[in-house]
Design a protein around this motif. Structure first.
Motif, PDB file in Angstrom:
ATOM      1  N   GLU A 116      47.699  42.929  45.250  1.00 24.49           N
ATOM      2  CA  GLU A 116      46.737  41.867  45.931  1.00 24.49           C
ATOM      3  C   GLU A 116      45.312  42.422  45.198  1.00 24.49           C
ATOM      4  OE1 GLU A 116      45.908  44.737  49.940  1.00 24.49           O
ATOM      5  OE2 GLU A 116      47.317  43.113  49.824  1.00 24.49           O
ATOM      6  N   ASN A 117      44.317  41.612  45.361  1.00 21.29           N
ATOM      7  CA  ASN A 117      42.984  41.658  44.914  1.00 21.29           C
ATOM      8  C   ASN A 117      42.977  41.800  43.269  1.00 21.29           C
ATOM      9  OD1 ASN A 117      41.996  41.500  47.600  1.00 21.29           O
ATOM     10  ND2 ASN A 117      42.306  43.872  47.761  1.00 21.29           N
ATOM     11  N   PRO A 118      43.839  40.576  42.850  1.00 21.72           N
ATOM     12  CA  PRO A 118      43.498  40.988  41.286  1.00 21.72           C
ATOM     13  C   PRO A 118      42.343  40.631  40.525  1.00 21.72           C
ATOM     14  CG  PRO A 118      44.770  39.010  41.788  1.00 21.72           C
ATOM     15  CD  PRO A 118      44.495  39.587  43.250  1.00 21.72           C
ATOM     16  N   GLU A 119      42.070  41.147  39.632  1.00 19.58           N
ATOM     17  CA  GLU A 119      40.707  40.892  39.052  1.00 19.58           C
ATOM     18  C   GLU A 119      40.512  39.755  38.325  1.00 19.58           C
ATOM     19  OE1 GLU A 119      37.078  41.158  38.235  1.00 19.58           O
ATOM     20  OE2 GLU A 119      37.608  42.836  39.493  1.00 19.58           O
ATOM     21  N   ILE A 120      39.638  39.002  38.197  1.00 18.97           N
ATOM     22  CA  ILE A 120      39.286  37.847  37.377  1.00 18.97           C
ATOM     23  C   ILE A 120      38.475  38.172  36.034  1.00 18.97           C
ATOM     24  CG2 ILE A 120      38.965  35.318  37.013  1.00 18.97           C
ATOM     25  CD1 ILE A 120      39.200  35.277  39.877  1.00 18.97           C
TER      26      ILE A 120
END
Length: 945
Positions: A542-546
């Motif tokens: 979860e919370n992947p970086e863009i």
């Protein structure tokens, strides 16, 4: 009083024949001890003084997986040498290193699992690097030489015991444990079995390893061909070792058997003698064997047969005669001779595909070297750990001087900007470069596995410029400025920790996925996305970086900068053996990755004098016409760079030859799972298009003249001789090749077929006579009408030249043989699989134990054609043996349907056959056509009069 010395048991008596000694030892083993011997890791029997033993030591092109060793060119590169004597010396060196390494590490095994003799039928096969050639004759010649080197030349004791891989018809990786290769009898005998047979018959093979796939619907690990063919070729005991995990696949993925006891018993009785399953834990296999015995599926005699074969190998390896074993003290490891041999092999493997005169390079040439492979010395899954290495760049520095060589890798230099405005940062690790190298620069294999002792990546306001390489299919690697690849270890943290991409599951590849105004960075090894947190950069669910991808410098710009002022540009392109084409993964295209094509175009645009050096495990479809020169070599091991530089400089004239056809386009290729080389017109044997480069092709810095062709035909063989003269001004090797083709065959035959070859070294002006003794059996084909080989009488062209298409001399000889005879269908009927032509069908197992049947593909409609069926004075009925459900329509070729046989009620199971009858009238000799509809299996066709 001193106790009397117990008598020496017969199995310890070196003066007795091995067979008697094995009989004695077998009689002393308990049933449980015999069972335990059948797992890959056979335990010691201390009461008899017998040591533990394991089957399996990878040694495809050097000792693999056991640490530092001499690394020779990949197998396909050894095949490209067309030099059996060289390959024999390579096998000898490898076997000596196996022995030397075993002296210090008993984990090193003497039962070596190599060579791979699967034919390179299809260039998209992910394991193309492991085979020698698409041609069975060349493959068997190279494989035989390698096994002879591995075995050694002592008449009794073998230095190592080679096992051939992978039995049988194995050329696809995707879903390999559940796909079936449909191999009709002619392809089976003329193609797939042939490479195995000639190598086994040469006498230096200890056994084979079945492949993961199925052949004609039956898993190779229960193949009747092990008994019917393999063991009929030699009187020597052959050890059959399963592939890793394959015994369990019979139940778990293939669902071929309901229970593991049934599957294990079937494998053992089919001929598997050593089970490679569950790693070092033999308890599951031994429990299955015991269960099979308890259920009456096996007898102790079955155990004895398998254990005998294993003991035969152990005795031949000198295990029970340490004082007589001539190889016990072998200590030749990383010797100057082995290093020189690695360089010689790498030089001989280089193939010059095109040259407009730019090569060889003059000593004062200013060279620009560019490309993703320019400063790489790549390893593959079956490589040992490098003690020495040379990249093309290093080789050119050494040969021409660093002041004359400019370099640009040609990758994009990028920054990865986070949504918070920071950039990915690689923490400094100044000690890392020295820390991971041992004596003489040997790479620590632990480096490839992912390290946790280095700090994870972070994010800050400056960031670190990364080298982004696109290997095709959107798969990327990212590298720190010091050369370390970004990798993910077991803790999920992202670190710059790997010297190269590697491992069974590669942890160094990524994919940029468009997302909003940026990209997600997906880690392919875990399937998770990169996330940035306070404690560091890692992969998470979860919370992947863009990320915003900021290109600091395009690779093409760097290439243009260094190439414009050079006298010549050398673009080094190709593949990483762990990415997009490797074990478990087939390629999807012949094209070079787009990034490499852009680099090549940038180089050529900046400087027309551009040389393309392809370093790859397989062929590519390229456009060579606008290039000054093109060379190809497989990944050449430790001496790859030095060898390429010496070829470019003209220190050595190139003489490698292509061991497989290079096709011009993906459209030239059949489906990867179409194993019918005859029907699909595959390989140089049958391909009717125009190849990019033909089988056997390779240029030289010299020129050669062929003359004086003479042929004499005897009772059993034909003697062919001719002369080859070096008409050039440098000493060079030529590979003289002899092909044949029948002039007027009655069935589809190869458009040309290799009979023999020889690599000869000639000084300027030197002439050599080349002669071959070719058995007449080499002109025969498998006649399905009679179920045997047949030499067809008539004229045969003999073609001599420098490749399969570069024919310099030709003549025609007329051979006596056995004329074709109509099929006696009234007396013998027809086996369904013995068709002459087919469309829309595949071959499946008639029963789980033996035999073949034919079924329409995916339950649709298929057709079978049987030529020249002799119905005698007349038949009045036809019968078919079928299972499943569906319809068989019978007609004479070109005529209407004369009989329809329908199995309306499905049989209970796929192996429950029933016989259907119908009226059918025919007389004389006719071609017979059958149309199959629905999911039925056709085994036999019979006729009544």
């Amino acid at each position: 009083m001193t106790a009397p010395t117990p008598p020496t048991p017969p199995f310890r008596d070196p003066h007795l024949p091995f067979a008697k000694r094995i009989d004695d030892l077998l009689s002393r083993l308990t049933r449980q001890e015999k069972i335990s011997f059948l797992h890959q890791f056979a335990p010691a029997v201390e009461r008899l003084g017998i040591a533990a033993f394991r089957t399996g030591q990878e040694a495809l092109h050097g000792v693999a997986w056991m640490g530092p060793a001499t690394v020779f060119p990949q197998a396909v590169g050894l095949g490209a040498t067309w030099n059996p004597e060289l390959v024999r010396r390579v096998g000898e060196a490898v076997s000596k290193e196996v022995r030397a390494m075993r002296a210090g590490d008993d984990r090193v095994g003497l039962n070596v699992w190599s060579p791979t003799v699967n034919l390179l039928r299809h260039p998209l096969w992910g394991r193309n690097e492991e085979g020698y050639s698409e041609d069975p004759k060349l493959t068997s010649a190279i494989a035989t030489a390698y096994t002879q080197g591995l075995r050694g030349d002592h008449p009794t004791y073998w230095r190592t015991a080679p096992v051939l891989k992978h039995w049988l018809a194995h050329n696809n990786e995707t879903d390999r444990s559940v796909t079936s290769s449909s191999v009709r009898p002619r392809v089976l005998h003329e193609y797939d079995l042939r490479a195995f047979r000639e190598t086994v018959e040469a006498g230096a093979v200890a056994g084979v390893m079945p492949a993961y796939n199925l052949v004609n619907g039956r898993p190779n690990h229960v193949s009747p061909y092990l008994r019917e063919h393999l063991r009929a070729w030699t009187e020597q005991e052959l050890l059959v070792c399963s592939d890793a995990g394959a015994p369990s696949n019979l139940v778990d993925s293939e669902h071929y058997f309901d229970t593991h006891e049934e599957a294990t018993a079937a494998s053992l009785t089919a001929g598997v003698d050593s089970f490679t399953d569950h790693g070092t834990d033999g308890s599951k296999i031994t429990a299955r064997l015991q269960g099979a015995l308890d259920q009456g599926l096996l007898t102790e005699a079955d155990l004895d047969t398998a254990v005998r074969r294993q003991l035969s190998v152990r005795f031949r390896l000198g295990e029970f005669d340490p004082h007589y074993d001539p190889h016990a003290g072998t200590g030749e490891f990383d010797t100057p001779a082995h290093r020189a041999l690695a360089r010689e092999a790498a030089e001989q493997a280089v193939v010059l595909l095109r040259n407009d005169g730019v090569l060889p390079l003059a000593p004062d040439t200013r060279i620009a070297v560019v490309g993703l492979l320019a400063d790489e010395c790549k390893l593959d899954w079956y490589s040992g750990t490098l003690i020495h290495r040379s990249t093309p760049l290093e080789g050119l520095y050494e040969r021409f001087g660093a002041e004359r060589v400019e370099f640009a890798e040609g990758v994009d230099r990028v920054l990865l900007k986070t949504s918070a405005g920071t950039f990915l940062k690689v923490p400094s690790a100044p000690e890392a470069a020295d820390e991971v190298r041992g004596a003489e620069g040997a790479l620590d294999p632990a480096l490839l596995a992912g390290r946790t002792d280095l700090p994870p990546l972070t994010a800050d306001t400056t960031g670190t410029e990364l080298a982004l390489a696109d290997w095709g299919e959107g798969l990327l690697t990212l590298r720190a400025p010091d050369g370390r690849y970004l990798s993910v270890a077991e803790d999920g943290c992202l670190r710059a920790s790997a010297d190269q991409p590697g491992g069974w599951i590669v942890q160094e590849t990524f994919r940029l996925e468009p997302h909003g105004n940026g990209h997600l960075l997906k880690h392919m090894g875990t399937g998770r996305h990169v996330s940035v947190a306070a404690e560091g950069v890692k992969v998470a669910e979860e919370n992947p970086e863009i990320f915003e991808l900021i290109v600091v410098e395009r690779g093409e710009d760097a290439v243009t900068r260094v190439t414009a002022e050079a006298d010549v540009v050398v673009v080094v392109a190709g593949n990483d053996p762990h990415i997009n084409g490797r074990e478990t993964e087939d390629r999807t295209t012949l094209r070079l990755p787009a990034q490499q094509e852009r680099i090549l175009e940038a180089a050529r645009t900046a400087n027309p004098r551009t040389v393309l050096a392809l370093v790859s495990a397989y062929p590519y479809a390229i456009e060579p016409g606008h290039l000054s020169a093109v060379l190809w070599t497989a990944h050449g091991g430790q001496a790859a760079g030095t060898a390429l530089a010496r070829i470019l400089a003209g220190d050595v004239s190139p003489a490698g030859r292509l061991p497989q056809t290079w096709y011009a386009d993906d459209a030239d290729l059949p489906d990867l799972l179409d194993y019918d080389v005859i029907g699909a017109r595959q390989t140089y044997l049958y391909f009717e298009g125009t190849p990019l480069f033909p089988f056997g092709h390779g240029l030289s810095y010299a020129s050669f003249a062929y003359a004086d062709l003479a042929v004499g035909v005897g009772d059993d063989s034909a003697r062919v001789s001719f002369t080859v003269t070096n008409t050039g001004d440098v000493t060079a090797d030529e590979v003289a090749q002899l092909y044949t083709r029948p002039v007027d065959p009655s069935v589809t035959r190869p458009r040309r077929e290799l009979l023999a070859h020889r690599r000869v070294t000639l000084a300027p002006g030197e002439k050599a006579e080349v002669s071959f003794e070719v058995p007449l059996s080499a002109f025969a084909f498998w006649d399905v009408a009679r179920g045997d080989w047949r030499l067809e009488p008539g004229p045969y062209d003999l073609l001599v030249g420098a490749s399969s298409e570069d024919v310099r001399l030709r003549t025609t000889v007329t051979l006596d043989g056995e004329p074709a005879a109509p099929r006696p269908v009234l007396r013998r009927g027809l086996s369904a699989v013995d068709f002459d032509e087919q469309s829309g069908t595949e071959i499946v197992d008639r029963t789980k134990v033996s035999g073949d049947a034919v079924t329409p593909m995916a339950g649709g409609t298929g057709e079978l054609l049987y030529r020249a069926c002799d119905f005698g004075a007349g038949v009045t009925g036809v019968s078919v043996e079928v299972a499943g459900e569906g319809t068989v329509e019978v007609s004479l070729a070109g005529g209407p349907t004369l009989a329809t046989l329908t199995l309306a009620t499905p049989t209970p199971g796929p192996y429950d056959y029933t016989t259907l009858d119908a009226p059918f009238t025919a007389g004389g000799v006719h071609d017979l056509r059958l149309r199959l509809r629905g999911p039925l299996r056709l085994a036999l066709v019979g006729f009544s009069g």
